[in-house]
Design an enzyme around this catalytic site. Structure first.
Site, PDB file in Angstrom:
ATOM      1  N   LYS A 177       7.041  -2.285  -1.782  1.00  0.00           N
ATOM      2  CA  LYS A 177       6.197  -3.469  -1.922  1.00  0.00           C
ATOM      3  C   LYS A 177       5.197  -3.226  -3.035  1.00  0.00           C
ATOM      4  O   LYS A 177       4.475  -2.234  -3.013  1.00  0.00           O
ATOM      5  CB  LYS A 177       5.467  -3.749  -0.599  1.00  0.00           C
ATOM      6  CG  LYS A 177       4.550  -4.958  -0.628  1.00  0.00           C
ATOM      7  CD  LYS A 177       3.886  -5.123   0.733  1.00  0.00           C
ATOM      8  CE  LYS A 177       2.930  -6.292   0.746  1.00  0.00           C
ATOM      9  NZ  LYS A 177       2.275  -6.448   2.067  1.00  0.00           N
ATOM     10  N   TYR A 219     -10.166  -3.430  14.479  1.00  0.00           N
ATOM     11  CA  TYR A 219      -9.479  -2.628  15.496  1.00  0.00           C
ATOM     12  C   TYR A 219     -10.115  -1.254  15.681  1.00  0.00           C
ATOM     13  O   TYR A 219      -9.761  -0.525  16.611  1.00  0.00           O
ATOM     14  CB  TYR A 219      -8.006  -2.451  15.120  1.00  0.00           C
ATOM     15  CG  TYR A 219      -7.257  -3.752  14.990  1.00  0.00           C
ATOM     16  CD1 TYR A 219      -6.890  -4.480  16.114  1.00  0.00           C
ATOM     17  CD2 TYR A 219      -6.925  -4.275  13.737  1.00  0.00           C
ATOM     18  CE1 TYR A 219      -6.213  -5.684  16.001  1.00  0.00           C
ATOM     19  CE2 TYR A 219      -6.251  -5.473  13.609  1.00  0.00           C
ATOM     20  CZ  TYR A 219      -5.896  -6.173  14.744  1.00  0.00           C
ATOM     21  OH  TYR A 219      -5.225  -7.363  14.631  1.00  0.00           O
ATOM     22  N   ARG A 228       3.197  -8.418  15.498  1.00  0.00           N
ATOM     23  CA  ARG A 228       2.730  -7.463  14.489  1.00  0.00           C
ATOM     24  C   ARG A 228       1.402  -6.834  14.905  1.00  0.00           C
ATOM     25  O   ARG A 228       1.167  -5.644  14.665  1.00  0.00           O
ATOM     26  CB  ARG A 228       2.582  -8.166  13.143  1.00  0.00           C
ATOM     27  CG  ARG A 228       2.242  -7.246  11.970  1.00  0.00           C
ATOM     28  CD  ARG A 228       2.354  -8.028  10.669  1.00  0.00           C
ATOM     29  NE  ARG A 228       2.086  -7.194   9.507  1.00  0.00           N
ATOM     30  CZ  ARG A 228       0.881  -7.055   8.947  1.00  0.00           C
ATOM     31  NH1 ARG A 228      -0.160  -7.697   9.474  1.00  0.00           N
ATOM     32  NH2 ARG A 228       0.714  -6.284   7.892  1.00  0.00           N
TER      33      ARG A 228
END
Length: 238
Positions: free
Chosen positions: A154, A236, A204
C-alpha cells in the site's frame, strides 16, 4: 554508565514501515539527547519520566514504550550490562463521555465451515484488519500458505502479516478468490451484509481491539494496518 547510541542498529534490526521507523527514531533521539550528559541510573530515568510529564498521556506512553524496547535491545546485545525499564505512566480514569472501551468479541460463527463469499470477507477483515479497498487489491498469490504470511502493498510500503492456522484451514482450498477480489466495493459490501449484520468497520475495529489486548504498541499496530499516522488509534490506548 553512559547510554550508547545504537539507534540506527536498533532500527535496522526491526521490520518497521517507514512511518513507524520515523516515529521510533524521533522518540529515541529525544531519549538520547536527554542522556547526552547524564549516566543511565534509576534516578536519571525518573528525571526523564518527569520531563515527559509535560506531554500528553498518550505521547508519554509512546515514548516510554519506545525507550523500554530500546533498553531491552541494548541489554540483549550486551551494549549495556544492566537492563533498565521505565515504569509506564498510570492511565487516569476519565469520564464515561471521554472514554472509549468497546467490548471485544470473538465471532465463533465466522469460523464455521466456509459457506459463502461474505464469510470469507468477514474473516479477511477480522484476521488482518483489511478494508474493502485493500481486499480489492489482493491477489491469491499474496497468500503464502507454506510459511503462513500474507503480503500487502500500500502506497509503496509492503506489510507482511502472519496467517493464523484457524484461518488457513478454512480458506486455503479456495480456487476462485481472485474473482472475488476483482469485484466492486458495492458487491463486497452486499456479500458481507448477507453473511453478518456487523459492518466492515465494526469487524475491523475488533481486529484493532484484539491487537491492543495482545500487547501491540500503537506504532506496531499502525504498521500492521498500513496507517501513515497513529491519530485514529490513540483512543484505543487511553
Amino acid at each position: 554508565m553512559k547510554l550508547p547510541n545504537e539507534i540506527e542498529e536498533y532500527l535496522v534490526s526491526r521490520n518497521f514501515s517507514e512511518n513507524t521507523r520515523s516515529n521510533y527514531y524521533y522518540d529515541l533521539v529525544y531519549l538520547q539527547a536527554f542522556f547526552e550528559d547524564k549516566s543511565v541510573t534509576e534516578e536519571a530515568l525518573e528525571l526523564y519520566k518527569h520531563q515527559l510529564s509535560k506531554l500528553s498521556p498518550a505521547a508519554q506512553r509512546r515514548k516510554i514504550s519506545s525507550a523500554n524496547q530500546y533498553f531491552l535491545f541494548l541489554y540483549e546485545n550486551k551494549k549495556i550490562n544492566q537492563f533498565f525499564k521505565i515504569k509506564q505512566v498510570v492511565q487516569k480514569k476519565t469520564q464515561s463521555s471521554e472514554s472509549y472501551h468497546p467490548m471485544i468479541k470473538e465471532f465463533p460463527e465466522f469460523y464455521g465451515p466456509l459457506s459463502c463469499p461474505g464469510q470469507f470477507l468477514a474473516l479477511l477483515i477480522l484476521e488482518f484488519g483489511l478494508n474493502f479497498a485493500e481486499i480489492q487489491k489482493l491477489k491469491w498469490e499474496n497468500f503464502n500458505w507454506n510459511f503462513k504470511y500474507l503480503t500487502i502493498e500500500k502506497a509503496g510500503i509492503k506489510r507482511v502479516l502472519p496467517i493464523r492456522e484457524k484461518f488457513a484451514i478454512r480458506v486455503k482450498a479456495i480456487k476462485n478468490a481472485d474473482e472475488l477480489f476483482a469485484k466492486s466495493r458495492q458487491f463486497l459490501y452486499t456479500e458481507l451484509k448477507k453473511f453478518t449484520n456487523y459492518s466492515s468497520k465494526e469487524i475491523r475495529e475488533q481486529y484493532i481491539l484484539h491487537q491492543v489486548k495482545a500487547g501491540k504498541t500503537i506504532y506496531e499496530l499502525a504498521n500492521l494496518l498500513g496507517l501513515s499516522t497513529i491519530t485514529t488509534l490513540e483512543k484505543y490506548y487511553r
